[in-house]
Design an enzyme around this catalytic site. Structure first.
Site, mmCIF file in Angstrom:
data_model
loop_
_atom_site.group_PDB
_atom_site.id
_atom_site.type_symbol
_atom_site.label_atom_id
_atom_site.label_comp_id
_atom_site.label_asym_id
_atom_site.label_seq_id
_atom_site.Cartn_x
_atom_site.Cartn_y
_atom_site.Cartn_z
ATOM 1 N N GLU A 18 -11.376 22.389 9.923
ATOM 2 C CA GLU A 18 -10.662 21.741 8.822
ATOM 3 C C GLU A 18 -9.372 21.116 9.336
ATOM 4 O OE1 GLU A 18 -7.998 24.527 6.387
ATOM 5 O OE2 GLU A 18 -9.729 25.780 6.788
ATOM 6 N N ASP A 78 -1.938 24.201 2.996
ATOM 7 C CA ASP A 78 -2.389 23.008 3.719
ATOM 8 C C ASP A 78 -1.261 21.997 3.948
ATOM 9 O OD1 ASP A 78 -4.980 24.120 3.424
ATOM 10 O OD2 ASP A 78 -5.234 23.123 1.491
#
Ligand SMILES: *[C@@H]1O[C@H](CO)[C@@H](O)[C@H](O)[C@H]1NC(C)=O
Ligand SMILES: *[C@@H]1O[C@H](CO)[C@@H](O)[C@H](O)[C@H]1NC(C)=O
Ligand SMILES: *[C@@H]1O[C@H](CO)[C@@H](O)[C@H](O)[C@H]1NC(C)=O
Ligand SMILES: *[C@@H]1O[C@H](CO)[C@@H](O)[C@H](O)[C@H]1NC(C)=O
Ligand SMILES: *[C@@H]1O[C@H](CO)[C@@H](O)[C@H](O)[C@H]1NC(C)=O
Ligand SMILES: *[C@@H]1O[C@H](CO)[C@@H](O)[C@H](O)[C@H]1NC(C)=O
Ligand SMILES: *[C@@H]1O[C@H](CO)[C@@H](O)[C@H](O)[C@H]1NC(C)=O
Ligand SMILES: *[C@@H]1O[C@H](CO)[C@@H](O)[C@H](O)[C@H]1NC(C)=O
Ligand SMILES: CC(=O)N[C@H]1CO[C@H](CO)[C@@H](O)[C@@H]1O
Length: 595
Positions: free
Chosen positions: A213, A38
């Site tokens: 996301e 991420d």
């Protein structure tokens, strides 16, 4: 040896001639090998033209590592946003290994670094009100861990929150949600100092992929661009975009979506998604994203989701185009090589062997991590009488702890300290002294210390020295011949959601602990892309090393985290207190696979 040389050369970016008049640069992916999912990165001209990146850390601590670079090739660990328990006490209580810190976004605004993120407790999956703890950290000096603020909470039901400052002075936070509701991306006006937020409004539902996301907003050429990922963080992962002239939308989807994905390809680099965009001093755009080196088989990827980078062409008024992700990238010229970066940590993308000797009066190396908060007294560098060792006091909890998901903070943590696995092939070895023979039995109850490949509390492969009653050995006598029936045993055991091999237990041969040298060497080696070999022998006598077992790394290829290699000590719920002394920590890279 030749293989290793080639790998070393390919690791450092070199310049190659292209057809055009400007020579292209080359670099290799991943730029942050190992458990660095991420990614979020920024370019900060005001701070000496430096790039800064933040990564997810889940339950590991210190959490939210920050890496920095001036040339996009040499990246150094400069610290951790989450470095003190009082910043976020709830990290002690997270339940499940998919919990903890998800997807920090780093931004620079008003001479301040901001990190907006979510502390997730997946055990509360049915209770949206307590599952998501959305928080803000800020700092004026990312090179000094102590300068990061405590977490400021804000009210948002969802995850992957990201701040944006508009030209008119207003501040917004964008976030995603996909369970029980949506899927959608929401946005609200926010005050990042106080955590006050306005009304959350849906601004985009994505292109129909599951679990949107990592949303981020960028303003460029009169447009608001919304970048997101969809498809879940597995093989269907992809990056999509939408844009609008108004920050509240309506957002029109890019007809070229997905703009970046390796789904439905045979690439070694899969699950590409969760991107962030930034530009350099020359105005060239770049993107970072996460990826797993798994191939489409998606069975062996112990390092989990790593950070990759690519070049992005973004003409004025138009949508950006991303160069597909591969191991060897040829892109437009990168900033000139510049290794002079402040900060305490090692460079993240090197092939340099690591040798830790724990000298007296030195801190623990900055890149070593624990699982949730450590009990500080469990870790002592060079205690009296034991220079150049790291003393571990056993925790009552073992690496699995109570139910594999939780570690009751009242039980004093899990004694584990580890580094990330960062190379496909490596050798990790330490020497261990757990001379116990004259300790009273109560101080030995349940004792175990050793090395581990740790992915989660439910996924770890351990080679330890344990104290068991004579006769407990299950291994063929030939494995560790010469045993004199000492109660000190070597034990391999694994834990995984997949079937694990039966434990191997064998006595430590008396001959290994004679002649003054009582230390054992414990070693984990990734001998190929799919298997680890665990070995043990008397320290300093390499020819006597014995392989205990070979196991598939598929057992530790799962979920959101990546493997840690480290040392642990536990009393397995017993009363044992005798410490273990570790020394001569070696992590030797032996190969990096890129296709
Ligand atoms: C943690 O999760 C387990 C199930 O894995 C559950 O039994 C336990 O009650 C949970 N503990 C807390 C404190 O939430
Ligand atoms: C947070 O938001 C929810 C949903 O909008 C609302 O019900 C709740 O009262 C809010 N809590 C606080 C502390 O503002
Ligand atoms: C997104 O989906 C919701 C239903 O979950 C719908 O009410 C809303 O109109 C959609 N919003 C946009 C911006 O497409
Ligand atoms: C991959 O292929 C599947 C099956 O054809 C399709 O549903 C999916 O949309 C494709 N994914 C991407 C990102 O192209
Ligand atoms: C050089 O870099 C540009 C921009 O990343 C890329 O589009 C082009 O394909 C590269 N050229 C070669 C020969 O690799
Ligand atoms: C890796 O080594 C193991 C154990 O020696 C072996 O079973 C396996 O086939 C090897 N895998 C590859 C890809 O060579
Ligand atoms: C790990 O600890 C738990 C209790 O905390 C215990 O039930 C379990 O048997 C231990 N595992 C081993 C391998 O001893
Ligand atoms: C630990 O010590 C307590 C108190 O002496 C005793 O009751 C208990 O049985 C011991 N536990 C083990 C596992 O030896
Ligand atoms: C290495 C180590 O911890 N040795 C200990 C073994 O037990 C005796 C008696 O408790 C200690 O004196 C040693 O230090």
């Amino acid at each position: 040896m030749l293989l290793r040389r080639l790998l070393i050369i390919s690791l450092s970016a070199s310049v190659s001639a292209s057809q055009g008049h400007l020579p292209n640069s080359t670099f290799t992916n991943p730029i942050f090998p190992g458990f660095f999912p991420d990614p979020s990165c920024i370019y900060v001209p005001e701070r000496d033209h430096t790039f800064f990146c933040a990564s997810s850390s889940f339950n590991s601590f210190p959490g939210i590592p920050i890496h920095s670079s001036k040339d996009l090739r040499n990246w150094k660990l400069i610290g951790h946003v989450l470095n003190r328990k009082e910043q976020l006490p709830r990290l002690a209580e997270t339940n499940r290994s998919t919990s903890g810190i998800w997807a920090p976004t780093i931004r620079f605004h008003d001479d301040t670094f901001w990190v907006v993120t979510t502390l997730v407790d997946d055990d509360r999956a049915q209770d949206d009100a307590s599952r998501w703890d959305n928080i803000i950290f800020k700092s004026k000096d990312p090179y000094n861990d102590q300068a990061w603020s405590n977490a400021v909470k804000f009210n948002f039901t969802g995850y992957d929150t990201s701040p944006f400052w508009d030209d008119d002075g207003k501040t917004y936070i964008t976030g995603a949600h996909a369970w029980h509701v949506g899927p959608y991306i929401q946005q609200a006006e926010a005050n990042l100092d106080t955590g006050e937020v306005g009304e959350w409004r849906i601004i985009w539902n994505g292109t129909g992929g599951q679990a949107p996301e990592g949303p981020h907003i960028y303003r460029k050429d009169g447009w608001y661009y919304l970048l997101a990922a969809e498809g879940g963080t597995g093989l269907g992962h992809m990056v999509t975009m939408a844009r609008s002239k108004n920050i509240w939308g309506p957002y029109e989807s890019n007809p070229a979506n997905p703009v970046l994905t390796n789904a439905n390809t045979t690439s070694y680099f899969q699950t590409v998604g969760h991107a962030d965009l930034f530009h350099d001093r020359d105005g060239n755009w770049w993107a970072v994203a996460l990826s797993t080196r798994s191939g489409p088989e998606y069975l062996n990827y112990p390092m989990g989701r790593e950070t990759v980078m690519t070049a992005v062409s973004w003409p004025e008024g138009d949508w950006p185009t991303f160069t597909p992700i591969s191991g060897e990238m040829s892109v437009w010229p990168m900033p000139p090589e510049q290794k002079d970066i402040r900060g305490v940590g090692p460079f993240v993308n090197t092939f340099t062997p690591e040798h830790l000797t724990f000298p007296p009066n030195t801190p623990l190396p900055a890149h070593l991590v624990h699982w949730r908060f450590p009990a500080p007294a469990a870790y002592t560098v060079s205690p009296p009488g034991h220079p150049h060792t790291l003393r571990l006091k056993p925790s009552t909890l073992n690496l699995t702890a109570l139910n594999g998901n939780y570690a009751d903070p009242r039980a004093g943590g899990q004694t584990l300290i580890a580094r990330r696995q960062q190379h496909t092939l490596f050798r990790f070895a330490v020497d261990l002294d757990i001379d116990n023979s004259s300790a009273p039995p109560a101080a030995l109850s349940g004792l175990e210390a050793g090395v581990t490949v740790f992915l989660t509390q439910n996924h770890h492969l351990d080679l330890g020295v344990v104290l068991l009653p004579r006769g407990a050995a299950t291994a063929p006598a030939a494995l560790l011949s010469g045993g004199e029936g000492l109660e000190l045993m070597v034990r391999f055991r694994g834990e995984s959601y997949l079937p694990v091999p039966a434990p191997v237990v064998a006595p430590v041969p008396a001959g290994w602990r004679t002649g003054g040298e009582k230390k054992l060497t414990l070693e984990i080696r990734a001998c190929n892309a799919t298997h680890y070999a665990f070995s043990v022998g008397p320290a300093g006598r390499r020819s006597q090393m014995r392989q205990v077992i070979e196991v598939s790394n598929g057992l530790v290829s799962w979920g959101f985290t990546g493997t840690l290699l480290g040392i642990y000590a536990t009393s397995n719920g017993g009363n044992g207190t005798t410490p273990a002394y570790f020394s001569n920590w070696r992590y030797i890279p032996e190969g990096q696979f890129r296709d």
